[in-house]
Design a protein around this motif. Structure first.
Motif, PDB file in Angstrom:
ATOM      1  N   LYS A 119      17.752 -56.684  56.232  1.00 51.38           N
ATOM      2  CA  LYS A 119      16.721 -55.814  55.660  1.00 51.38           C
ATOM      3  C   LYS A 119      15.587 -56.655  55.058  1.00 51.38           C
ATOM      4  O   LYS A 119      14.407 -56.371  55.275  1.00 51.38           O
ATOM      5  CB  LYS A 119      17.344 -54.915  54.594  1.00 51.38           C
ATOM      6  CG  LYS A 119      16.392 -53.941  53.958  1.00 51.38           C
ATOM      7  CD  LYS A 119      17.140 -53.086  52.939  1.00 51.38           C
ATOM      8  CE  LYS A 119      16.187 -52.219  52.153  1.00 51.38           C
ATOM      9  NZ  LYS A 119      16.902 -51.461  51.112  1.00 51.38           N
ATOM     10  N   TYR A 122      13.652 -58.234  57.900  1.00 48.28           N
ATOM     11  CA  TYR A 122      12.830 -57.224  58.589  1.00 48.28           C
ATOM     12  C   TYR A 122      11.586 -56.915  57.760  1.00 48.28           C
ATOM     13  O   TYR A 122      10.483 -56.835  58.311  1.00 48.28           O
ATOM     14  CB  TYR A 122      13.670 -55.944  58.790  1.00 48.28           C
ATOM     15  CG  TYR A 122      12.882 -54.835  59.441  1.00 48.28           C
ATOM     16  CD1 TYR A 122      12.709 -54.806  60.817  1.00 48.28           C
ATOM     17  CD2 TYR A 122      12.298 -53.817  58.675  1.00 48.28           C
ATOM     18  CE1 TYR A 122      11.987 -53.796  61.418  1.00 48.28           C
ATOM     19  CE2 TYR A 122      11.574 -52.809  59.265  1.00 48.28           C
ATOM     20  CZ  TYR A 122      11.397 -52.789  60.637  1.00 48.28           C
ATOM     21  OH  TYR A 122      10.680 -51.801  61.230  1.00 48.28           O
ATOM     22  N   ASN A 123      11.754 -56.745  56.457  1.00 47.05           N
ATOM     23  CA  ASN A 123      10.616 -56.437  55.583  1.00 47.05           C
ATOM     24  C   ASN A 123       9.597 -57.581  55.544  1.00 47.05           C
ATOM     25  O   ASN A 123       8.405 -57.343  55.431  1.00 47.05           O
ATOM     26  CB  ASN A 123      11.070 -56.084  54.185  1.00 47.05           C
ATOM     27  CG  ASN A 123      11.768 -54.736  54.119  1.00 47.05           C
ATOM     28  OD1 ASN A 123      11.546 -53.876  54.964  1.00 47.05           O
ATOM     29  ND2 ASN A 123      12.624 -54.561  53.144  1.00 47.05           N
ATOM     30  N   LYS A 124      10.076 -58.803  55.636  1.00 47.34           N
ATOM     31  CA  LYS A 124       9.161 -59.948  55.631  1.00 47.34           C
ATOM     32  C   LYS A 124       8.373 -60.050  56.931  1.00 47.34           C
ATOM     33  O   LYS A 124       7.252 -60.546  56.951  1.00 47.34           O
ATOM     34  CB  LYS A 124       9.924 -61.248  55.395  1.00 47.34           C
ATOM     35  CG  LYS A 124      10.398 -61.425  53.977  1.00 47.34           C
ATOM     36  CD  LYS A 124      11.017 -62.772  53.773  1.00 47.34           C
ATOM     37  CE  LYS A 124      11.486 -62.909  52.362  1.00 47.34           C
ATOM     38  NZ  LYS A 124      10.602 -63.711  51.545  1.00 47.34           N
ATOM     39  N   MET A 125       8.959 -59.544  58.006  1.00 45.14           N
ATOM     40  CA  MET A 125       8.297 -59.626  59.306  1.00 45.14           C
ATOM     41  C   MET A 125       7.319 -58.470  59.525  1.00 45.14           C
ATOM     42  O   MET A 125       6.473 -58.541  60.402  1.00 45.14           O
ATOM     43  CB  MET A 125       9.345 -59.659  60.429  1.00 45.14           C
ATOM     44  CG  MET A 125      10.208 -60.922  60.372  1.00 45.14           C
ATOM     45  SD  MET A 125      11.538 -60.869  61.558  1.00 45.14           S
ATOM     46  CE  MET A 125      10.625 -61.366  63.021  1.00 45.14           C
ATOM     47  N   HIS A 126       7.447 -57.398  58.744  1.00 43.18           N
ATOM     48  CA  HIS A 126       6.589 -56.226  58.940  1.00 43.18           C
ATOM     49  C   HIS A 126       5.722 -55.962  57.746  1.00 43.18           C
ATOM     50  O   HIS A 126       5.828 -56.209  56.695  1.00 43.18           O
ATOM     51  CB  HIS A 126       7.423 -54.986  59.252  1.00 43.18           C
ATOM     52  CG  HIS A 126       8.082 -55.099  60.581  1.00 43.18           C
ATOM     53  ND1 HIS A 126       9.366 -55.565  60.730  1.00 43.18           N
ATOM     54  CD2 HIS A 126       7.631 -54.841  61.830  1.00 43.18           C
ATOM     55  CE1 HIS A 126       9.677 -55.568  62.009  1.00 43.18           C
ATOM     56  NE2 HIS A 126       8.646 -55.133  62.708  1.00 43.18           N
TER      57      HIS A 126
END
Length: 126
Positions: A119, A122-126
């Motif tokens: 999670k 994912y948050n760092k990539m988006h």
């Protein structure tokens, strides 16, 4: 890490020690760190079991400061916690139900941690 801290503190308490979080309720951080160092020295004199509790005392300090760690440091800390949990199996004289110092399903906690890591990534990539 909050859940791990609860179990670490409980394991330390059951063995006659006081974890970092509990010490912070009674004294300053500097005093608590000094007390942890004293407890670690005392437990190491006991032998193998004492070394395990000393390790948990060190972990109680590290876990308390988890919010200041990077993701890679958190992963390494979680790995240390898992190793501490597995180390208890080395003490054959304990009853089987006592071999898990945290008294939890470590696989379930690892799965939950893996989900948290994914999670965060994912948050760092988006």
């Amino acid at each position: 890490m909050k859940i791990a801290e609860d179990y670490i503190c409980e394991a330390i308490r059951r063995n006659g020690g006081t974890c970092f979080r509990d010490l912070l309720e009674e004294m300053s951080e500097k005093e608590a760190l000094e007390e942890i160092k004293n407890q670690i020295e005392n437990f190491k004199m006991i032998g193998k079991t004492g070394w395990l509790i000393a390790n948990l005392l060190e972990l109680s300090v590290e876990v308390r400061k988890a919010n200041k760690l990077s993701l890679s440091e958190l992963i390494l800390l979680f790995d240390k916690i898992i190793h501490a949990e597995h180390a208890t199996g080395a003490f054959k004289e304990f009853l089987s139900e006592e071999k898990s110092i945290f008294n939890v399903d470590i696989r379930k906690i690892k799965e939950e941690a893996d989900k948290e890591v994914l999670k965060i990534l994912y948050n760092k990539m988006h």
